[in-house]
Design an enzyme around this catalytic site. Structure first.
Site, PDB file in Angstrom:
ATOM      1  N   SER A 199      -0.746   4.295   5.603  1.00 60.39           N
ATOM      2  CA  SER A 199      -0.619   4.415   4.083  1.00 60.39           C
ATOM      3  C   SER A 199      -2.222   4.396   3.134  1.00 60.39           C
ATOM      4  O   SER A 199      -3.044   3.875   3.714  1.00 60.39           O
ATOM      5  CB  SER A 199       0.245   3.161   3.565  1.00 60.39           C
ATOM      6  N   HIS A 201      -2.398   2.898   0.194  1.00 53.33           N
ATOM      7  CA  HIS A 201      -3.076   2.025  -0.656  1.00 53.33           C
ATOM      8  C   HIS A 201      -2.945   0.351  -0.028  1.00 53.33           C
ATOM      9  O   HIS A 201      -4.118  -0.443   0.384  1.00 53.33           O
ATOM     10  CB  HIS A 201      -1.615   1.442  -1.518  1.00 53.33           C
ATOM     11  N   THR A 238       7.026  19.470  -3.447  1.00 51.31           N
ATOM     12  CA  THR A 238       5.540  19.442  -4.047  1.00 51.31           C
ATOM     13  C   THR A 238       4.686  18.151  -4.126  1.00 51.31           C
ATOM     14  O   THR A 238       4.889  17.307  -4.233  1.00 51.31           O
ATOM     15  CB  THR A 238       6.078  20.269  -5.507  1.00 51.31           C
ATOM     16  N   CYS A 323       5.522  -6.678   1.961  1.00 48.43           N
ATOM     17  CA  CYS A 323       6.184  -5.912   1.468  1.00 48.43           C
ATOM     18  C   CYS A 323       6.997  -6.071   0.059  1.00 48.43           C
ATOM     19  O   CYS A 323       7.651  -5.410  -0.866  1.00 48.43           O
ATOM     20  CB  CYS A 323       6.699  -4.108   1.864  1.00 48.43           C
TER      21      CYS A 323
HETATM   22  N1  PLP Z   1       4.280  -0.771   7.510  1.00 45.09           N
HETATM   23  C1  PLP Z   1       3.470  -1.773   7.960  1.00 45.09           C
HETATM   24  C2  PLP Z   1       3.001  -2.288   9.126  1.00 45.09           C
HETATM   25  C3  PLP Z   1       3.493  -2.504   6.449  1.00 45.09           C
HETATM   26  O1  PLP Z   1       2.740  -3.755   6.480  1.00 45.09           O
HETATM   27  C4  PLP Z   1       3.508  -1.723   5.032  1.00 45.09           C
HETATM   28  C5  PLP Z   1       3.623  -2.384   3.668  1.00 45.09           C
HETATM   29  O2  PLP Z   1       2.697  -3.576   4.009  1.00 45.09           O
HETATM   30  C6  PLP Z   1       4.577  -0.135   5.614  1.00 45.09           C
HETATM   31  C7  PLP Z   1       5.102  -0.433   6.802  1.00 45.09           C
HETATM   32  C8  PLP Z   1       4.849  -0.078   4.050  1.00 45.09           C
HETATM   33  O3  PLP Z   1       3.618   0.976   3.484  1.00 45.09           O
HETATM   34  P1  PLP Z   1       4.571   1.535   2.134  1.00 45.09           P
HETATM   35  O4  PLP Z   1       3.982   1.368   1.392  1.00 45.09           O
HETATM   36  O5  PLP Z   1       3.471   2.835   2.750  1.00 45.09           O
HETATM   37  O6  PLP Z   1       5.138   2.437   2.023  1.00 45.09           O
END
Ligand code: PLP
Length: 383
Positions: A199, A201, A238, A323
């Site tokens: 990811s 960010h 896109t 998340c």
């Molecule tokens: N997988 C893990 C281990 C994460 O910690 C996170 C987000 O905290 C994700 C997946 C999801 O990533 P994204 O925010 O790019 O969807």
């Protein structure tokens, strides 16, 4: 407003200056990367440079990197029965995921509910390898998904050992490596992963960009988003050129990460915690952990109130799943580790990153001492 200190890097990292600059330059362009004219080719060049930078971060070949809108989407793309290895068209019959995975993996992707099996972890949060071996004996062509490191506890999984077990069972291994790059080494070949998600960010790129990375002979025959032929047909739509350019710049910067520096600061913090609050419980402390993460509590603490109290003291920390912050729910990670619900409800996570300073660690400890004494005193008075 007084200066704030940020200790929630596992939820999202600050945008790196390199990423901001790359995005600014990309936003000044007009072309669609699929167009053949000069404007289109300029956009394409930025995407291909980013692909090279992301590939280098994880030791992959450029053509095996597919850009997505997030790691969540990369996970959903990877978790399909339609994975072909070495050109063989044999559907994966079962998906095995560890109990501490991110919800986007726990959801099982495109497998039916009856095809998904959850693997237990030990009390330190490490996948139980005997349970994995036993589980794989029940499947002819398994897909296994295990994260490189847990976002809440920081516990790092023994991915190479898991890869050897999965290989011996003729399985395919997907690794959600979102929390790895920039904190620990994350090389697809060294880990032995067939598929990997990362990811943007979490490494200092913008939110809303991710990548699915494949080993050369692993092919996903059923794309998640169908439409135009972008990303070699694996991800239609896109491309978000600015986000991808920012992701690439962050990936290039993340290759220079100083893992040791993070560990020194995290250890300084935990030493301070232990000396001011001897009753502190640090989750996963006997396992290999990310150098930037600490998940802890003291009996009687409520994470929700602790986080608000930290916030009022100018400090951003978190609890539970990164998340799903905004709503404090019981942590499925701590439940899987067998932690008592009452103790788990008090878990506070501190995660730091490349710009964290010693002064910030000291500010964090000062805030902790205030928070813990006021909240535990309140608790004692109310009891
Ligand atoms: N997988 C893990 C281990 C994460 O910690 C996170 C987000 O905290 C994700 C997946 C999801 O990533 P994204 O925010 O790019 O969807």
């Amino acid at each position: 407003m007084a200066e704030r200190v940020y200790f929630d890097w596992n939820a999202t990292a600050p945008l790196r200056e390199e990423a901001r600059e790359a995005m600014r330059a990309a936003l000044a362009l007009t072309g669609n990367a699929s167009s053949v004219h000069a404007e289109g080719r300029a956009a394409r060049r930025l995407i291909e440079q980013a692909r090279e930078d992301v590939a280098s971060l994880v030791g992959a070949e450029n053509r095996n990197v597919t850009f997505t809108s997030s790691a969540t989407e990369a996970n959903a793309t990877a978790l399909t029965p339609a994975i072909e290895v070495g050109g063989r068209r044999e559907a994966r019959d079962r998906l095995f995921v560890s109990a501490v995975e991110h919800p986007s993996v726990l959801s099982g992707g495109r497998f039916g509910a009856g095809q998904v099996e959850v693997l237990p972890v030990t009390s330190e949060g490490v996948v139980d390898l005997d349970a994995l071996r036993l589980a794989l004996s029940r499947s002819a062509r398994p897909l296994v998904s295990v994260m490189q490191a847990n976002s809440e506890s920081g516990v790092v999984q023994p991915i190479s050992e898991i890869a050897a077990i999965v290989n011996a069972a003729h399985g395919v291994l997907h690794v959600d490596a979102v929390q790895g790059p920039g904190r620990i080494s994350c090389d697809i070949g060294a880990l032995g992963a067939d598929l990997m998600s990362i990811s943007s960010h979490k490494i200092g790129g913008p939110q809303g960009a991710g990548a699915l990375i494949r080993r050369g002979d692993v092919h996903i025959a059923d794309s998640l988003i169908k439409g135009g032929g972008q990303e070699r047909g694996l991800r239609a739509g896109t491309e978000n050129v600015a986000a991808i350019a920012g992701f690439g710049a962050a990936a290039a910067a993340a290759r220079q990460s100083d893992f040791q520096r993070l560990a020194v600061f995290r250890d300084r913090f935990e030493a301070g915690l232990r000396s001011s609050t001897p009753q502190v419980v640090i989750f996963g402390k006997n396992a290999v952990r990310l150098p930037n993460t600490s998940l802890f509590t003291v009996p009687g603490l409520k994470a929700e109130t602790a986080i608000i109290a930290f916030d009022l003291n100018g400090v951003a920390v978190s609890s539970g799943s990164a998340c799903s912050s905004g709503k404090v729910q019981a942590s499925h990670v701590l439940a899987a580790m067998g932690v008592e619900p009452a103790l788990a409800r008090g878990a506070v996570r501190v995660s730091l990153g490349w710009s964290t300073t010693e002064t910030e660690i000291d500010a964090l400890l000062t805030a902790w001492n205030k928070v813990v004494s006021s909240l535990l005193n309140k608790h004692a008075t109310a009891a």
